[in-house]
Design an enzyme around this catalytic site. Structure first.
Site, PDB file in Angstrom:
ATOM      1  N   PRO A  18       0.397  -1.449  -0.171  1.00  0.00           N
ATOM      2  CA  PRO A  18      -0.201   0.091  -0.078  1.00  0.00           C
ATOM      3  C   PRO A  18       0.689   1.263   0.156  1.00  0.00           C
ATOM      4  CG  PRO A  18      -0.081  -1.398   2.019  1.00  0.00           C
ATOM      5  CD  PRO A  18       0.873  -1.527   1.077  1.00  0.00           C
ATOM      6  N   CYS A 102       3.370   3.180   9.717  1.00  0.00           N
ATOM      7  CA  CYS A 102       3.996   4.701   8.901  1.00  0.00           C
ATOM      8  C   CYS A 102       4.482   5.259  10.114  1.00  0.00           C
ATOM      9  CB  CYS A 102       2.722   5.119   9.072  1.00  0.00           C
ATOM     10  SG  CYS A 102       2.216   6.797   7.927  1.00  0.00           S
ATOM     11  N   LYS A 141       1.468  -5.151   8.837  1.00  0.00           N
ATOM     12  CA  LYS A 141       2.602  -4.544   7.996  1.00  0.00           C
ATOM     13  C   LYS A 141       3.571  -3.759   8.411  1.00  0.00           C
ATOM     14  CE  LYS A 141       4.242  -2.400   3.920  1.00  0.00           C
ATOM     15  NZ  LYS A 141       4.767  -0.625   4.675  1.00  0.00           N
ATOM     16  N   ASN A 203       9.710  -6.552   2.455  1.00  0.00           N
ATOM     17  CA  ASN A 203       9.789  -5.532   2.298  1.00  0.00           C
ATOM     18  C   ASN A 203      11.486  -4.792   2.542  1.00  0.00           C
ATOM     19  OD1 ASN A 203       8.448  -2.994   3.080  1.00  0.00           O
ATOM     20  ND2 ASN A 203       8.161  -3.639   0.933  1.00  0.00           N
ATOM     21  N   ARG A 228       8.662   0.948  -3.943  1.00  0.00           N
ATOM     22  CA  ARG A 228       8.569   1.720  -4.615  1.00  0.00           C
ATOM     23  C   ARG A 228       9.171   2.164  -5.682  1.00  0.00           C
ATOM     24  NH1 ARG A 228      12.578   4.900  -0.275  1.00  0.00           N
ATOM     25  NH2 ARG A 228      12.623   3.474   0.031  1.00  0.00           N
TER      26      ARG A 228
HETATM   27  C1  LIG Z   1       5.014   7.818  -1.206  1.00  0.00           C
HETATM   28  C2  LIG Z   1       4.555   6.910   0.193  1.00  0.00           C
HETATM   29  C3  LIG Z   1       3.637   6.319   0.385  1.00  0.00           C
HETATM   30  C4  LIG Z   1       3.533   5.022   1.326  1.00  0.00           C
HETATM   31  N1  LIG Z   1       2.719   4.497   2.024  1.00  0.00           N
HETATM   32  C5  LIG Z   1       2.639   3.524   2.773  1.00  0.00           C
HETATM   33  C6  LIG Z   1       0.983   3.240   2.888  1.00  0.00           C
HETATM   34  O1  LIG Z   1      -0.148   4.163   3.191  1.00  0.00           O
HETATM   35  N2  LIG Z   1       0.943   2.345   4.137  1.00  0.00           N
HETATM   36  C7  LIG Z   1       1.753   1.516   4.136  1.00  0.00           C
HETATM   37  O2  LIG Z   1       2.347   0.402   4.690  1.00  0.00           O
HETATM   38  N3  LIG Z   1       3.387   1.768   3.426  1.00  0.00           N
HETATM   39  C8  LIG Z   1       3.276   3.118   2.907  1.00  0.00           C
HETATM   40  N4  LIG Z   1       4.830   3.113   2.380  1.00  0.00           N
HETATM   41  C9  LIG Z   1       5.814   2.192   2.398  1.00  0.00           C
HETATM   42  C10 LIG Z   1       5.749   0.992   1.420  1.00  0.00           C
HETATM   43  O3  LIG Z   1       4.841   0.733   1.785  1.00  0.00           O
HETATM   44  C11 LIG Z   1       6.898   0.652   1.981  1.00  0.00           C
HETATM   45  O4  LIG Z   1       7.071  -0.050   2.829  1.00  0.00           O
HETATM   46  C12 LIG Z   1       8.533   1.263   1.650  1.00  0.00           C
HETATM   47  O5  LIG Z   1       8.565   2.338   0.535  1.00  0.00           O
HETATM   48  C13 LIG Z   1       9.527  -0.038   1.587  1.00  0.00           C
HETATM   49  O6  LIG Z   1       9.865  -0.487   0.441  1.00  0.00           O
HETATM   50  P1  LIG Z   1      10.643   0.704  -0.805  1.00  0.00           P
HETATM   51  O7  LIG Z   1      12.116   0.801  -0.464  1.00  0.00           O
HETATM   52  O8  LIG Z   1      10.189  -0.446  -2.101  1.00  0.00           O
HETATM   53  O9  LIG Z   1       9.589   1.180  -1.213  1.00  0.00           O
HETATM   54  C14 LIG Z   1       4.524   3.977   1.444  1.00  0.00           C
HETATM   55  C15 LIG Z   1       6.190   4.998   1.359  1.00  0.00           C
HETATM   56  C16 LIG Z   1       5.859   6.370  -0.008  1.00  0.00           C
HETATM   57  C17 LIG Z   1       7.494   6.465  -0.594  1.00  0.00           C
END
Ligand SMILES: Cc1cc2nc3c(=O)[nH]c(=O)nc-3n(C[C@H](O)[C@H](O)[C@H](O)COP(=O)(O)O)c2cc1C
Length: 325
Positions: A18, A102, A141, A203, A228
């Protein structure tokens, strides 16, 4: 290869996380058409959901082809989280997820999101109340810790979640303190994986099939969750499933971006789409020659027609084959 989460059988072990303001319905449709098997909505606040806030209900908009789909709820009170989860079930979602990750200051100071890592008793009451309120498969999560990066905090919270009947845990290998910077730590994720018997989804920093393979082998996780890395790269899920690099032509990139844009117009309306395309356009052209100029031009454009033409012209001037890695 698949995954069983409670009663939900998933064909894919590659999930999209998400992400607020990113993983909306158009994003999910574009990604699903190119291989995404399981996705989440952006997080929604339990209290806003119970107030039936227009904006919150909009976030939960979906379509029959947008399945299977999980919804993620954010909150710090057992009663409202339970009620929100029951509502998510009524709406027809396939899974409900509790946000314990979060890092945003306003969220954490409210006692929500990653703050639950510091208050495991309250978190456990939330898990128990949500579990009683819904028959949906239930996941949590979390980050590896609040400030402690060893993974001990997440492991302790995951054990409590398992004891309350949670079906799987997703672990993002960063602490709350790290925000989105630094490097995601696989060894802390592995500690959580070894601490429980329900499936763990790893993740953090997965941008290629090689990253996914490294994460799986370092942690023994049952699945990987893309964050991302999925933005502007709807081919990544299949690349990971097939364990070979996706070779994406400029034409395919252009088509996916324009399709995403059209879906934004259809689902969010012209005004909102004209704003969203500034962000979305940047995802798809990252790394291409002249990407910065396109970003600037999209930010100046005021309507969808101009923005669309800017994109078409941009790709018209590109000649090389793009190889995404
Ligand atoms: C712009 C943005 C919005 C995000 N919104 C949420 C969210 O609504 N819920 C959540 O559990 N994680 C949220 N995350 C975290 C991502 O789901 C993920 O756990 C985090 O970016 C790590 O993964 P990555 O390194 O592959 O990006 C958000 C991350 C970003 C950058």
């Amino acid at each position: 290869m698949g995954l069983l989460i409670g009663r939900l059988r998933l064909d894919s072990t590659v999930w999209q996380s998400p992400m607020a303001d990113c993983t909306d319905l158009p994003f999910r449709l574009v990604s699903r058409r190119r291989g995404l098997g399981f996705a989440f909505t952006e997080m929604v606040s339990a209290k806003s959901l119970l107030r039936k806030s227009r904006k919150t209900l909009d976030i939960l908009k979906t379509r029959p082809e947008d399945k299977p789909l999980g919804a993620q709820i954010l909150g710090g009170e057992p009663a409202s989280m339970a009620e929100a989860a029951a509502f998510i079930e009524e709406l027809g979602f396939d899974l409900v997820d509790i946000n314990c990750g979060c890092p945003v200051r306003k969220v954490v100071s409210n006692g929500d999101g990653a703050a639950l890592l510091k208050d495991p008793d309250r978190a456990e009451r939330i898990f128990a109340a949500v579990r009683r309120a819904t028959k949906l498969p239930l996941t949590v999560k979390m980050r590896i810790g609040f400030l402690d990066g060893t993974g001990q905090e997440a492991a302790a919270l995951a054990r409590r979640a398992e004891a309350q009947g949670v079906d799987a845990i997703t672990v993002h290998g960063r602490t709350q303190g790290q925000g989105y910077g630094g490097v995601s730590d696989c060894s802390a994720i592995a500690l959580v994986r070894r601490s429980i018997t329900i499936p763990v989804i790893g993740n953090g920093d997965v941008r290629s099939w090689e990253d996914a393979r490294r994460l799986r082998s370092a942690t023994g996780c049952a699945g990987v969750m893309i964050g991302r890395g999925g933005l502007g790269n709807p081919w990544l899920y299949r690349e990971i499933e097939e364990e070979r690099p996706a070779r994406i032509s400029l034409e395919e990139r252009k088509e996916a971006l324009l399709e995403h844009f059209d879906l934004e117009v259809e689902c969010q309306g012209e005004r909102q789409a004209a704003l969203n395309i500034r962000r979305i356009g940047a995802w798809y052209v990252a790394g291409l020659h002249g990407a910065k100029q396109l970003r600037v031009a999209l930010c100046r454009s005021q309507d969808c027609r101009t923005a669309r033409q800017l994109i078409v012209d941009f790709f018209g001037t590109q000649s090389m084959i793009a190889v995404r890695n």
